[in-house]
Motif scaffolding. Sequence first.
Motif, PDB file in Angstrom:
ATOM      1  N   THR A 143      38.592  42.030  36.980  1.00 43.83           N
ATOM      2  CA  THR A 143      38.126  40.924  37.810  1.00 43.83           C
ATOM      3  C   THR A 143      38.600  41.093  39.246  1.00 43.83           C
ATOM      4  O   THR A 143      39.464  41.928  39.542  1.00 43.83           O
ATOM      5  CB  THR A 143      38.635  39.585  37.275  1.00 43.83           C
ATOM      6  OG1 THR A 143      40.064  39.541  37.435  1.00 43.83           O
ATOM      7  CG2 THR A 143      38.263  39.385  35.813  1.00 43.83           C
ATOM      8  N   ARG A 190      44.875  33.713  40.430  1.00 41.78           N
ATOM      9  CA  ARG A 190      43.554  33.259  40.879  1.00 41.78           C
ATOM     10  C   ARG A 190      43.639  32.522  42.207  1.00 41.78           C
ATOM     11  O   ARG A 190      42.777  32.687  43.082  1.00 41.78           O
ATOM     12  CB  ARG A 190      42.929  32.355  39.818  1.00 41.78           C
ATOM     13  CG  ARG A 190      42.554  33.060  38.515  1.00 41.78           C
ATOM     14  CD  ARG A 190      41.758  32.125  37.626  1.00 41.78           C
ATOM     15  NE  ARG A 190      41.531  32.713  36.313  1.00 41.78           N
ATOM     16  CZ  ARG A 190      42.287  32.464  35.241  1.00 41.78           C
ATOM     17  NH1 ARG A 190      43.311  31.615  35.329  1.00 41.78           N
ATOM     18  NH2 ARG A 190      42.018  33.041  34.092  1.00 41.78           N
ATOM     19  N   ARG A 230      41.716  33.450  45.601  1.00 38.72           N
ATOM     20  CA  ARG A 230      40.812  32.474  46.216  1.00 38.72           C
ATOM     21  C   ARG A 230      41.178  32.238  47.677  1.00 38.72           C
ATOM     22  O   ARG A 230      40.300  32.162  48.553  1.00 38.72           O
ATOM     23  CB  ARG A 230      40.869  31.173  45.424  1.00 38.72           C
ATOM     24  CG  ARG A 230      39.728  30.200  45.738  1.00 38.72           C
ATOM     25  CD  ARG A 230      39.754  29.001  44.817  1.00 38.72           C
ATOM     26  NE  ARG A 230      39.374  29.357  43.450  1.00 38.72           N
ATOM     27  CZ  ARG A 230      40.210  29.371  42.418  1.00 38.72           C
ATOM     28  NH1 ARG A 230      41.481  29.033  42.591  1.00 38.72           N
ATOM     29  NH2 ARG A 230      39.789  29.707  41.223  1.00 38.72           N
ATOM     30  N   SER A 271      34.576  34.156  52.252  1.00 35.33           N
ATOM     31  CA  SER A 271      33.861  34.436  51.015  1.00 35.33           C
ATOM     32  C   SER A 271      34.224  33.416  49.936  1.00 35.33           C
ATOM     33  O   SER A 271      35.376  32.995  49.824  1.00 35.33           O
ATOM     34  CB  SER A 271      34.192  35.845  50.513  1.00 35.33           C
ATOM     35  OG  SER A 271      33.630  36.068  49.238  1.00 35.33           O
ATOM     36  N   ASP A 272      33.223  33.050  49.123  1.00 35.42           N
ATOM     37  CA  ASP A 272      33.459  32.155  47.996  1.00 35.42           C
ATOM     38  C   ASP A 272      33.264  32.881  46.662  1.00 35.42           C
ATOM     39  O   ASP A 272      32.908  32.274  45.642  1.00 35.42           O
ATOM     40  CB  ASP A 272      32.524  30.945  48.067  1.00 35.42           C
ATOM     41  CG  ASP A 272      31.048  31.338  48.083  1.00 35.42           C
ATOM     42  OD1 ASP A 272      30.768  32.551  48.101  1.00 35.42           O
ATOM     43  OD2 ASP A 272      30.202  30.428  48.077  1.00 35.42           O
ATOM     44  N   ILE A 273      33.508  34.198  46.653  1.00 35.08           N
ATOM     45  CA  ILE A 273      33.419  34.978  45.422  1.00 35.08           C
ATOM     46  C   ILE A 273      34.409  34.413  44.403  1.00 35.08           C
ATOM     47  O   ILE A 273      35.553  34.110  44.727  1.00 35.08           O
ATOM     48  CB  ILE A 273      33.735  36.461  45.693  1.00 35.08           C
ATOM     49  CG1 ILE A 273      32.730  37.041  46.696  1.00 35.08           C
ATOM     50  CG2 ILE A 273      33.701  37.271  44.398  1.00 35.08           C
ATOM     51  CD1 ILE A 273      33.112  38.424  47.191  1.00 35.08           C
ATOM     52  N   SER A 274      33.979  34.307  43.157  1.00 37.91           N
ATOM     53  CA  SER A 274      34.858  33.802  42.107  1.00 37.91           C
ATOM     54  C   SER A 274      35.950  34.814  41.786  1.00 37.91           C
ATOM     55  O   SER A 274      35.649  36.003  41.581  1.00 37.91           O
ATOM     56  CB  SER A 274      34.058  33.509  40.836  1.00 37.91           C
ATOM     57  OG  SER A 274      34.931  33.241  39.756  1.00 37.91           O
ATOM     58  N   PRO A 275      37.212  34.389  41.708  1.00 43.29           N
ATOM     59  CA  PRO A 275      38.287  35.319  41.333  1.00 43.29           C
ATOM     60  C   PRO A 275      38.102  35.907  39.943  1.00 43.29           C
ATOM     61  O   PRO A 275      38.662  36.964  39.629  1.00 43.29           O
ATOM     62  CB  PRO A 275      39.542  34.440  41.396  1.00 43.29           C
ATOM     63  CG  PRO A 275      39.185  33.319  42.303  1.00 43.29           C
ATOM     64  CD  PRO A 275      37.732  33.062  42.069  1.00 43.29           C
ATOM     65  N   ASP A 276      37.305  35.233  39.093  1.00 39.16           N
ATOM     66  CA  ASP A 276      37.112  35.698  37.720  1.00 39.16           C
ATOM     67  C   ASP A 276      35.906  36.626  37.577  1.00 39.16           C
ATOM     68  O   ASP A 276      35.636  37.118  36.474  1.00 39.16           O
ATOM     69  CB  ASP A 276      36.933  34.498  36.789  1.00 39.16           C
ATOM     70  CG  ASP A 276      38.195  33.636  36.716  1.00 39.16           C
ATOM     71  OD1 ASP A 276      39.296  34.218  36.655  1.00 39.16           O
ATOM     72  OD2 ASP A 276      38.080  32.401  36.738  1.00 39.16           O
ATOM     73  N   ALA A 277      35.184  36.874  38.665  1.00 38.10           N
ATOM     74  CA  ALA A 277      34.015  37.761  38.596  1.00 38.10           C
ATOM     75  C   ALA A 277      34.458  39.204  38.403  1.00 38.10           C
ATOM     76  O   ALA A 277      35.432  39.658  39.018  1.00 38.10           O
ATOM     77  CB  ALA A 277      33.184  37.637  39.871  1.00 38.10           C
ATOM     78  N   GLN A 298      30.041  42.490  48.931  1.00 34.47           N
ATOM     79  CA  GLN A 298      31.043  41.649  48.286  1.00 34.47           C
ATOM     80  C   GLN A 298      32.283  42.465  47.927  1.00 34.47           C
ATOM     81  O   GLN A 298      33.417  41.995  48.084  1.00 34.47           O
ATOM     82  CB  GLN A 298      30.455  40.994  47.043  1.00 34.47           C
ATOM     83  CG  GLN A 298      29.460  39.881  47.328  1.00 34.47           C
ATOM     84  CD  GLN A 298      28.833  39.327  46.062  1.00 34.47           C
ATOM     85  OE1 GLN A 298      28.480  40.071  45.149  1.00 34.47           O
ATOM     86  NE2 GLN A 298      28.703  38.015  46.008  1.00 34.47           N
TER      87      GLN A 298
END
Length: 504
Positions: A95, A119, A123, A131-137, A146
């Motif tokens: 992730t 996380r 974040r 960026s608002d990329i999810s830490p769990d992605a 990205q």
Amino acid sequence: MSNLLKLSDVTKSFAGVRALRGVCFGLSGGEVHALIGENGAGKSTLIRVVTGAHLADSGTLQIAGQTIIRNSPVISRSLGVAVIYQQPALFGDLTVAENIAIALEPRTAWRAIRWNKRRAMARELLARVGSDISPDAEVRQLSMPQQQLVEIAKALGADARIFIMDEPTASLSDREVEHLFGVIKSLRQRDAGIVYISHRLEEIERIADRVTVLRDGTRVATHPMSEINRAEMIRLMVGRESSAIFPKTQVKPGAAVLELQNVCCNSTGVHGIDLSVRAGEIVGLAGLVGAGRTELARVLFGLTPADTGRIKIQGRTVQIRSPRQAIDLGIACLPEDRRKHGVILEMPVAQNITLSSLPRVSMRGWLSFRRERLIAHALVDRLGVKTASLSSATGTLSGGNQQKVALARWLAIEPKLVILDEPTQGVDVGAKSEIHRLMGELAQRGIAILMISSELPEILGMCDRIAVMHGGTITSVLDREKATQEKILDLALGLSGRKEAVPA
């Protein structure tokens, strides 16, 4: 501004070959310092000296005011040096939070993992780069821009102040480039320094404060950006005037090789395409990202066959349902992403060149290595491919030479029509000039060329006619004399309707 980086009289040799000759370079806080030059000019070697991957033979290196006697990757990172490569060095199956944690969390034998804290850190760092990329992605699910933002966030977490960006926009759309430039602006405001390496001189003009030009391992000039223009940068890089980059050869066009009448492909959004390309003619496809240029190339090469409309090759109506059919009809297609679709990097040069013409190098199912080498050697000589051997892995060649190998593969089938999708993307200006020269030679031999390019100077410099696409269709076809950057942009943005059309 603080002095973050200083190299003085740095020299580096490999097996007796001088890669750097007394190079000086500096970087201040809040500055974007562009580093440009042809492939082989010494840019990568200079960066590896800064990051500690190579030790200089002589000269001095100062990072954050400290003179470094024996540099290493660990030392450079501890002093705030971070490199953002074109292909980010991340673990695809982990992730975002895990990738950031690997770089920043202390390494101890026994330690409980605090997932919430991990996380939250990811974040917060991602928010700093907008960026608002999810830490769990999972990283493998992220786009290239990205992934670059994750790399920059990771560097911020390590308190980096020197960011080295190596061709960071090569795989980005215009919108993604704008976002990256916004991140660079915010880094400058934090007094970070950016070493920016790119072949895209229009980007250099836009964001750099200074530019240093390397040629043959030597620093030939350093100028404030306000005191140098694009033509002078090209002259310094290659030792010749910018007009030599577009060596347009005037060829009298022959009969139509390709004719398209109301061609549509619903799956790709291409519709109502009317166009012709004549023997010896170079027709450019201009337009913004997503306008349908590459999608049209895929239709013509049988990757996504047309649903309706008429396609004629040398006056004969044909249906192109597969690349094999396209090749049999004499259509060659050089794809946009050469490393993924243009060449097989692990395969030798000779095999890459003959891959599309196996019937010419085999008999009754048996491959003739002698015939393969004869054909490959002739094309390597003709295109000026710089390789140690025909047996060398193609991945060991420079970007420009990989592109020549990809082009050689299609010349081996003796095509009637060559489709070139971004043929000079990611190559230096010297390689661009050589590829343009080869295009002129193909046109003189009566081969029809359909060229897709996002670089308007290239379109204007090399094409006889220019078809502008918007919204999946051709909005206008301009002849060379009437085309301007402003007119092409108007049509590409949909601000002008069908006008200035020129019949074939």
